[in-house]
Design a protein around this motif. Structure first.
Motif, PDB file in Angstrom:
ATOM      1  N   SER A   2      24.332 -67.603 -41.392  1.00  0.00           N
ATOM      2  CA  SER A   2      23.248 -68.575 -41.554  1.00  0.00           C
ATOM      3  C   SER A   2      22.538 -68.870 -40.241  1.00  0.00           C
ATOM      4  CB  SER A   2      23.798 -69.877 -42.123  1.00  0.00           C
ATOM      5  OG  SER A   2      24.615 -70.531 -41.162  1.00  0.00           O
ATOM      6  N   VAL A   5      22.329 -72.597 -39.366  1.00  0.00           N
ATOM      7  CA  VAL A   5      21.729 -73.532 -40.324  1.00  0.00           C
ATOM      8  C   VAL A   5      22.814 -74.260 -41.121  1.00  0.00           C
ATOM      9  CG1 VAL A   5      20.261 -73.727 -42.372  1.00  0.00           C
ATOM     10  CG2 VAL A   5      19.594 -72.223 -40.491  1.00  0.00           C
ATOM     11  N   VAL A   6      23.906 -73.543 -41.443  1.00  0.00           N
ATOM     12  CA  VAL A   6      25.000 -74.124 -42.223  1.00  0.00           C
ATOM     13  C   VAL A   6      26.209 -74.330 -41.323  1.00  0.00           C
ATOM     14  CG1 VAL A   6      26.556 -73.814 -44.175  1.00  0.00           C
ATOM     15  CG2 VAL A   6      24.187 -73.014 -44.339  1.00  0.00           C
ATOM     16  N   ASN A   7      26.747 -75.548 -41.339  1.00  0.00           N
ATOM     17  CA  ASN A   7      27.954 -75.881 -40.587  1.00  0.00           C
ATOM     18  C   ASN A   7      29.065 -76.205 -41.583  1.00  0.00           C
ATOM     19  OD1 ASN A   7      29.856 -76.696 -38.716  1.00  0.00           O
ATOM     20  ND2 ASN A   7      28.931 -78.691 -38.374  1.00  0.00           N
ATOM     21  N   VAL A  41      23.862 -78.595 -44.178  1.00  0.00           N
ATOM     22  CA  VAL A  41      22.718 -77.693 -44.129  1.00  0.00           C
ATOM     23  C   VAL A  41      21.617 -78.417 -43.360  1.00  0.00           C
ATOM     24  CG1 VAL A  41      21.071 -76.340 -45.456  1.00  0.00           C
ATOM     25  CG2 VAL A  41      23.383 -76.693 -46.330  1.00  0.00           C
ATOM     26  N   ARG A  42      21.362 -77.964 -42.149  1.00  0.00           N
ATOM     27  CA  ARG A  42      20.494 -78.694 -41.211  1.00  0.00           C
ATOM     28  C   ARG A  42      21.069 -80.094 -41.049  1.00  0.00           C
ATOM     29  NH1 ARG A  42      16.331 -75.508 -39.797  1.00  0.00           N
ATOM     30  NH2 ARG A  42      15.687 -73.868 -41.248  1.00  0.00           N
ATOM     31  N   ASP A  43      20.381 -81.126 -41.527  1.00  0.00           N
ATOM     32  CA  ASP A  43      20.909 -82.479 -41.378  1.00  0.00           C
ATOM     33  C   ASP A  43      21.441 -83.047 -42.692  1.00  0.00           C
ATOM     34  OD1 ASP A  43      20.271 -82.576 -38.655  1.00  0.00           O
ATOM     35  OD2 ASP A  43      18.218 -83.228 -39.074  1.00  0.00           O
ATOM     36  N   LYS A 103      14.473 -84.511 -45.589  1.00  0.00           N
ATOM     37  CA  LYS A 103      13.855 -85.028 -44.369  1.00  0.00           C
ATOM     38  C   LYS A 103      13.389 -83.874 -43.502  1.00  0.00           C
ATOM     39  CE  LYS A 103      16.433 -89.385 -44.163  1.00  0.00           C
ATOM     40  NZ  LYS A 103      17.260 -90.283 -43.310  1.00  0.00           N
ATOM     41  N   GLN A 104      12.088 -83.838 -43.243  1.00  0.00           N
ATOM     42  CA  GLN A 104      11.466 -82.840 -42.400  1.00  0.00           C
ATOM     43  C   GLN A 104      10.518 -83.560 -41.439  1.00  0.00           C
ATOM     44  OE1 GLN A 104      12.163 -79.585 -42.342  1.00  0.00           O
ATOM     45  NE2 GLN A 104      13.644 -79.755 -44.011  1.00  0.00           N
TER      46      GLN A 104
END
Length: 262
Positions: A2, A5-7, A41-43, A103-104
């Protein structure tokens, strides 16, 4: 895979694939199972993921997919769809979302949706309904511009302070016309709105009904801030050629033009 992007934070995942064919006509067989998945995934925090998916040549079958997103969001999916090239138009992948917060930099909205994906997973054709109940989308302020190409480009650096440089209307001499939405007026406005649309031509819409409100706001600081409701039907590719039909109502809000507020 990813690229950060993915943690992954917890749970288990098992993926087994057999790959055949060519790059232009790949064949994928196998399965992917996720049990109590917990990742970011991101935040966005995604947890309690349960998934069972089968890969059958050019076909993906989602037997089970459910997850919690954020504090209240829910995601569910089931059905089947082609993987690479559309070949099973009678099949579709159904996706349901409720209270999913996105949220972007230009948007902070809460989504609810019942989507139907046809075509192929890498070239989806999306129908169904998508509702934005609350939140806001910010359109970048295009700035004000004198309708005079002979104005020296260095005027901001010749005696104007930082505030006047940021707000050209403060230095208006009331002699030359000032175009509120920037040089070029309507054409520039379309370009500014177009920049908010992602350029993903491989994604298309098939009568997707997009509704928003009543607690949804569109802002373009410091020019405008409106509470908005509406219903649009989207067709075509997800790029600046996207076609939208419907009605958008500005319920209440504020427009700032120079020193006057409406």
């Amino acid at each position: 895979i990813s690229d950060g992007v993915v943690n992954w934070r917890g749970g288990s995942s098992e993926l087994r694939l057999i790959l055949n064919g060519t790059i232009n006509a790949p064949q994928v067989n196998g399965f992917w199972v996720i049990n109590k998945g917990d990742f970011i995934v991101r935040d966005a925090v995604v947890k309690d993921v349960q998934a069972s998916m089968l890969f059958d040549s050019n076909r993906l079958e989602v037997q089970e997919l459910q997850a919690k997103i954020g504090s209240e969001g829910m995601l569910r999916a089931e059905g089947s769809i082609a993987l690479f090239n559309p070949s099973f138009d009678s099949e579709s992948l159904l996706i349901e979302m409720n209270k999913v917060r996105v949220k972007q930099p230009v948007a902070d909205v809460e989504l609810a949706a019942t989507l139907q994906l046809k075509g192929a997973l890498l070239k989806p054709r999306i129908g169904g309904q998508l509702a934005i109940d609350e939140g806001s989308i910010s359109v970048g302020r295009p700035g004000l511009s004198r309708n005079d190409s002979t104005e020296p480009a260095s005027s901001a650096s010749n005696g104007r302070d930082l505030e006047k440089a940021a707000k050209p209307e403060l230095g208006w001499d009331f002699k030359r016309p000032v175009v509120v939405m920037g040089q070029g007026g309507e054409a520039l406005t379309r370009r500014n709105l177009g920049t908010a649309i992602p350029d993903f031509p491989f994604v298309s819409f098939d009568n997707l009904r997009l509704s928003f409100g009543p607690d949804f706001r569109i802002t373009s600081q410091p020019l405008a801030n409106f509470r908005t409701v509406g219903l649009l039907t989207l067709n075509g590719n997800l790029d600046q050629n996207l076609k939208a039909q419907g009605v958008v109502r500005l319920l209440n809000g504020r427009v700032n033009l120079f020193t006057t507020t409406f």
